[in-house]
Design an enzyme around this catalytic site. Sequence first.
Site, PDB file in Angstrom:
ATOM      1  N   CYS A   4       8.861   0.505  -8.474  1.00 20.78           N
ATOM      2  CA  CYS A   4       8.313   0.978  -7.343  1.00 20.78           C
ATOM      3  C   CYS A   4       9.118   2.306  -7.288  1.00 20.78           C
ATOM      4  CB  CYS A   4       8.299   0.248  -5.983  1.00 20.78           C
ATOM      5  SG  CYS A   4       7.840   1.123  -4.614  1.00 20.78           S
ATOM      6  N   CYS A   7      10.869   2.562  -3.806  1.00 22.69           N
ATOM      7  CA  CYS A   7      12.134   1.876  -3.973  1.00 22.69           C
ATOM      8  C   CYS A   7      13.116   2.461  -4.573  1.00 22.69           C
ATOM      9  CB  CYS A   7      11.966   0.356  -4.477  1.00 22.69           C
ATOM     10  SG  CYS A   7      10.891  -0.704  -3.322  1.00 22.69           S
ATOM     11  N   ASN A  86      -2.967   5.581   3.614  1.00 19.46           N
ATOM     12  CA  ASN A  86      -3.916   5.471   2.626  1.00 19.46           C
ATOM     13  C   ASN A  86      -3.924   3.872   2.202  1.00 19.46           C
ATOM     14  OD1 ASN A  86      -5.011   7.919   2.584  1.00 19.46           O
ATOM     15  ND2 ASN A  86      -3.348   8.517   1.311  1.00 19.46           N
ATOM     16  N   HIS A  97       3.713   0.986  -1.813  1.00 17.13           N
ATOM     17  CA  HIS A  97       4.670   0.755  -1.104  1.00 17.13           C
ATOM     18  C   HIS A  97       4.453   1.635   0.090  1.00 17.13           C
ATOM     19  CE1 HIS A  97       9.378   0.441  -0.318  1.00 17.13           C
ATOM     20  NE2 HIS A  97       8.962   1.028   0.881  1.00 17.13           N
ATOM     21  N   HIS A  99       3.458   3.491   3.234  1.00 15.07           N
ATOM     22  CA  HIS A  99       3.793   4.666   3.973  1.00 15.07           C
ATOM     23  C   HIS A  99       2.974   5.352   4.672  1.00 15.07           C
ATOM     24  CE1 HIS A  99       1.682   5.438   0.100  1.00 15.07           C
ATOM     25  NE2 HIS A  99       1.530   6.725   0.498  1.00 15.07           N
ATOM     26  N   HIS A 101       1.877   9.401   5.782  1.00 13.16           N
ATOM     27  CA  HIS A 101       1.942  10.781   5.409  1.00 13.16           C
ATOM     28  C   HIS A 101       1.878  11.551   7.095  1.00 13.16           C
ATOM     29  CE1 HIS A 101       0.439  10.845   1.264  1.00 13.16           C
ATOM     30  NE2 HIS A 101      -0.076   9.714   1.649  1.00 13.16           N
TER      31      HIS A 101
END
Length: 113
Positions: A4, A7, A86, A97, A99, A101
């Site tokens: 990832c 990560c 998204n 992973h 998130h 924005h």
Amino acid sequence: MKDCIFCKIINKEIPADIVYEDGNVMAFKDVNPATPIHLLFIPKKHIPTLMDVDGENAHLMGDLHRAVAQVAREMELESGFRLVSNCNKDAGQIVFHVHYHLLAGRPLQWPPG
Ligand code: DGP
């Protein structure tokens, strides 16, 4: 998680322009900004998508929102910003992973495409 990209940013294996970090959360500049200010807020724990949020990890989503508010205050974004996440293919998720924005720095159109 080994493969990832986020990560790897958390583990400092690859560089990022980090604007916020605490025990559970990191925020950094998007490598491909869509707006003059484009930040990504991620939990340090690997959660693939919003559909993987559950009773065990939901507190981390609260931590993300607290970090967003703190950074928005520090960056004086009172005129406005947009927070977007998204989820999966139809929304265009490319990094699995979870998130947010944070988009800011100019007036934003609505609805998005
Ligand atoms: P999405 O999964 O479509 O919600 O968006 C992922 C975002 O992550 C995309 O705007 C580009 C950004 N991104 C991808 N790889 C990297 C990276 O290695 N570093 C940084 N800073 N951003 C990245």
